[in-house]
Enzyme design. Structure first.
Site, PDB file in Angstrom:
ATOM      1  N   GLU A   1      -6.341  23.603  -4.213  1.00 58.12           N
ATOM      2  CA  GLU A   1      -7.195  22.907  -5.332  1.00 58.12           C
ATOM      3  C   GLU A   1      -7.117  23.651  -6.792  1.00 58.12           C
ATOM      4  O   GLU A   1      -7.062  24.713  -6.822  1.00 58.12           O
ATOM      5  CB  GLU A   1      -8.832  22.978  -4.920  1.00 58.12           C
ATOM      6  CG  GLU A   1      -9.698  22.275  -5.821  1.00 58.12           C
ATOM      7  CD  GLU A   1     -10.738  21.845  -5.076  1.00 58.12           C
ATOM      8  OE1 GLU A   1     -11.572  21.254  -5.837  1.00 58.12           O
ATOM      9  OE2 GLU A   1     -11.121  22.051  -4.020  1.00 58.12           O
TER      10      GLU A   1
ATOM     11  N   GLU B   1     -19.630  12.956  -0.747  1.00 54.41           N
ATOM     12  CA  GLU B   1     -19.267  14.106  -0.892  1.00 54.41           C
ATOM     13  C   GLU B   1     -18.264  14.283  -2.371  1.00 54.41           C
ATOM     14  O   GLU B   1     -18.336  15.102  -3.210  1.00 54.41           O
ATOM     15  CB  GLU B   1     -18.794  14.867   0.164  1.00 54.41           C
ATOM     16  CG  GLU B   1     -18.640  16.340  -0.317  1.00 54.41           C
ATOM     17  CD  GLU B   1     -17.971  17.201   1.115  1.00 54.41           C
ATOM     18  OE1 GLU B   1     -17.570  18.116   1.019  1.00 54.41           O
ATOM     19  OE2 GLU B   1     -17.947  16.681   2.333  1.00 54.41           O
TER      20      GLU B   1
ATOM     21  N   ARG C   1      -9.116  29.308   1.156  1.00 53.04           N
ATOM     22  CA  ARG C   1      -8.162  29.762   2.284  1.00 53.04           C
ATOM     23  C   ARG C   1      -7.718  30.939   1.962  1.00 53.04           C
ATOM     24  O   ARG C   1      -6.391  31.239   2.019  1.00 53.04           O
ATOM     25  CB  ARG C   1      -7.115  28.672   2.469  1.00 53.04           C
ATOM     26  CG  ARG C   1      -7.332  27.035   2.301  1.00 53.04           C
ATOM     27  CD  ARG C   1      -8.195  26.750   3.486  1.00 53.04           C
ATOM     28  NE  ARG C   1      -8.141  25.176   3.356  1.00 53.04           N
ATOM     29  CZ  ARG C   1      -9.107  24.397   2.543  1.00 53.04           C
ATOM     30  NH1 ARG C   1      -9.891  24.826   1.849  1.00 53.04           N
ATOM     31  NH2 ARG C   1      -8.989  23.058   2.748  1.00 53.04           N
TER      32      ARG C   1
ATOM     33  N   ASP D   1     -28.823  17.104  -3.367  1.00 48.73           N
ATOM     34  CA  ASP D   1     -27.779  16.018  -2.931  1.00 48.73           C
ATOM     35  C   ASP D   1     -26.678  16.634  -1.928  1.00 48.73           C
ATOM     36  O   ASP D   1     -26.292  16.112  -1.047  1.00 48.73           O
ATOM     37  CB  ASP D   1     -27.141  15.471  -4.102  1.00 48.73           C
ATOM     38  CG  ASP D   1     -28.181  14.689  -4.943  1.00 48.73           C
ATOM     39  OD1 ASP D   1     -28.888  14.157  -4.513  1.00 48.73           O
ATOM     40  OD2 ASP D   1     -27.872  14.853  -6.213  1.00 48.73           O
ATOM     41  N   LYS D   2     -26.159  17.868  -2.351  1.00 47.28           N
ATOM     42  CA  LYS D   2     -25.088  18.468  -1.590  1.00 47.28           C
ATOM     43  C   LYS D   2     -25.250  20.023  -1.940  1.00 47.28           C
ATOM     44  O   LYS D   2     -25.612  20.747  -2.869  1.00 47.28           O
ATOM     45  CB  LYS D   2     -23.767  17.819  -2.302  1.00 47.28           C
ATOM     46  CG  LYS D   2     -22.636  18.745  -1.507  1.00 47.28           C
ATOM     47  CD  LYS D   2     -21.355  18.259  -2.479  1.00 47.28           C
ATOM     48  CE  LYS D   2     -20.273  19.026  -1.683  1.00 47.28           C
ATOM     49  NZ  LYS D   2     -18.777  18.715  -2.266  1.00 47.28           N
TER      50      LYS D   2
END
Length: 433
Positions: free
Chosen positions: A239, A283, A389, A193-194
């Site tokens: 996150e 997503e 990051r 799916d992803k």
């Protein structure tokens, strides 16, 4: 910094060790108004730690104990080592808050197959701040309890790295775009799916890259992120994979991204389009579902909002959802992080299939990129973000930078390359590029 070990090995190091002697005292918040400015110049980039957001969190320096492990049992081995260390520690804690007393900072390898070791570091000195509270923790292996009277002086500003050159590693942008196209083909064929594909860039400077320089610039430009440094991995993650504090677990899920233009009215319109984008909502739903399902096994109740909000960062905007629950077992924050890793936000769905595709198409070892990074205290409370990051020191003048993008059926390779460039921007600008 961590040294590599063979892929799929399971080699814990760092045991045994002398018992830790720990002292935490409260200090006036005025003494720690700028946590990052307190970091002394390190002999090695791996000798400073940071976990700072909006002026709060921790910084630390020196090393009293280090634990490393690799392979599929790295989380369990790290947790068991910390359990033994804290059980034997002699502690005098005058503050008694989450993050005081014994504390370890960790950075875990993304993959069980990685040649990069996961690491826990116990610094000699940790300075913390939360709201109106501030404290200093001193950790030694001496026979007497330390006085915790470490000087808290603002250090001279670090020197910049000079001119910095950037070069693609592993897959150049055009070849990475081909990998994106291949991933989309497999998704459209129903294989998965992803999948999240990452790429890397090497930054090479004319002078030594002082981690304090990088951290300070990241904190100035991205104050809504957690600016971290652990064992030579530095970055600014938006996150929060998992936070555990006195039985309450929370997780912030980010998936679905659009680049900002700098024009406020245009960016507001882009935020609206992001919130309505079927591709990005799909997503995001995969990522939220993976986190909620993993936490459900450890909680008596869990709250998942019906729809995401748009998180505005300086360079990009993300769809974001905060998931919260009440833990009903004895899981530590690191154990919860292990149960969530790898989430759909950094791997894909189904997890095992997506991970295999990553190993085939990325053609690189992610190391500790996209793995959990954060801290844990003696009670198991802590915060673990996802190492995004970010960059990993390869030498005193060189960093490997990383960026990844979620690929779904509607993904367009050129757009994903542009998104990866946007995600590399924080580290590039922090280095002066």
């Amino acid at each position: 910094m961590s040294s590599p070990s063979p892929a799929d090995a399971s080699t814990p190091r760092g045991v045994p060790h002398p018992a830790l002697v720990v002292r935490t005292i409260a200090v006036p918040t005025a003494r720690v108004a700028d946590l990052l400015s307190l970091l002394p110049e390190p002999e090695d980039a791996g000798d400073v730690v940071s976990w700072v957001r909006k002026g709060e969190g921790f910084v630390g320096w020196g090393r009293v104990a280090t634990f490393t492990a690799s392979g599929p049992e790295r989380f369990e081995q790290a947790q068991e080592w910390w359990r033994q260390v804290t059980a034997e520690a002699i502690v005098r804690d005058d503050v008694d808050e989450p993050g005081t007393g014994p504390i370890a900072f960790g950075s875990m390898a993304y993959s069980r197959r990685s040649g990069t070791e996961s690491v826990l570091v116990v610094p000699e000195v940790v300075v913390g701040r939360r709201g109106d509270l501030a404290w200093v923790t001193t950790i030694t292996t001496d026979a007497t309890v330390p006085a915790a009277d470490e000087p808290l002086d603002r250090q001279p500003a670090p020197q910049g790295p000079g001119a910095v050159e950037f070069a693609d590693l592993d897959l150049a942008a055009d070849r990475w775009a081909e990998a994106v196209d291949e991933a989309v083909s497999r998704i459209n064929a129903g294989d998965l799916d992803k999948v999240v594909l990452a790429r890397s860039v090497r930054a090479t400077a004319t002078r030594r890259i002082d981690p304090r320089w990088v951290l300070a610039r990241l904190a100035d430009d991205y104050d809504t992120t957690w600016v971290f440094a652990v064992d030579g991995l530095v970055g600014a993650t938006p996150e929060m994979l998992v936070r555990l504090e006195r039985g309450l677990v929370t997780s912030r899920v980010l998936a679905g991204t659009i680049r900002r233009t700098g024009d406020d009215s245009h960016d507001l319109a882009l935020a609206g389009s992001l919130a309505r984008s079927s591709k990005d909502l799909e997503e995001h739903e995969y990522a939220v579902r993976s986190v909620a399902d993993a936490l459900a096994a450890h909680t008596s109740s869990i709250n998942v909002p019906d729809s995401p909000f748009v998180l505005h960062l300086n360079n990009v905007m993300h769809l974001a959802t905060d998931v919260a629950g009440v833990v009903d077992d004895d899981s530590t924050s690191l154990a919860l992080a292990a149960s969530l890793h790898p989430s759909a936000a950094v791997c894909g769905t189904p997890t095992l299939l997506a991970d295999d595709v990553i190993g085939e198409l990325e053609q690189m070892d992610r190391g500790r990129y996209a793995g959990p990074v954060g801290w844990m205290d003696a009670s198991g409370d802590g915060e673990w973000g996802i190492a995004l990051r970010c960059g990993a020191y390869e030498s005193a003048r060189s960093l490997r930078l990383y960026a990844g993008c979620g690929i779904v059926a509607g993904s367009v390779a050129a757009d994903e390359v542009a998104e990866s460039v946007a995600k590399l921007l924080p580290m590039r600008t922090a280095l002066g590029g």
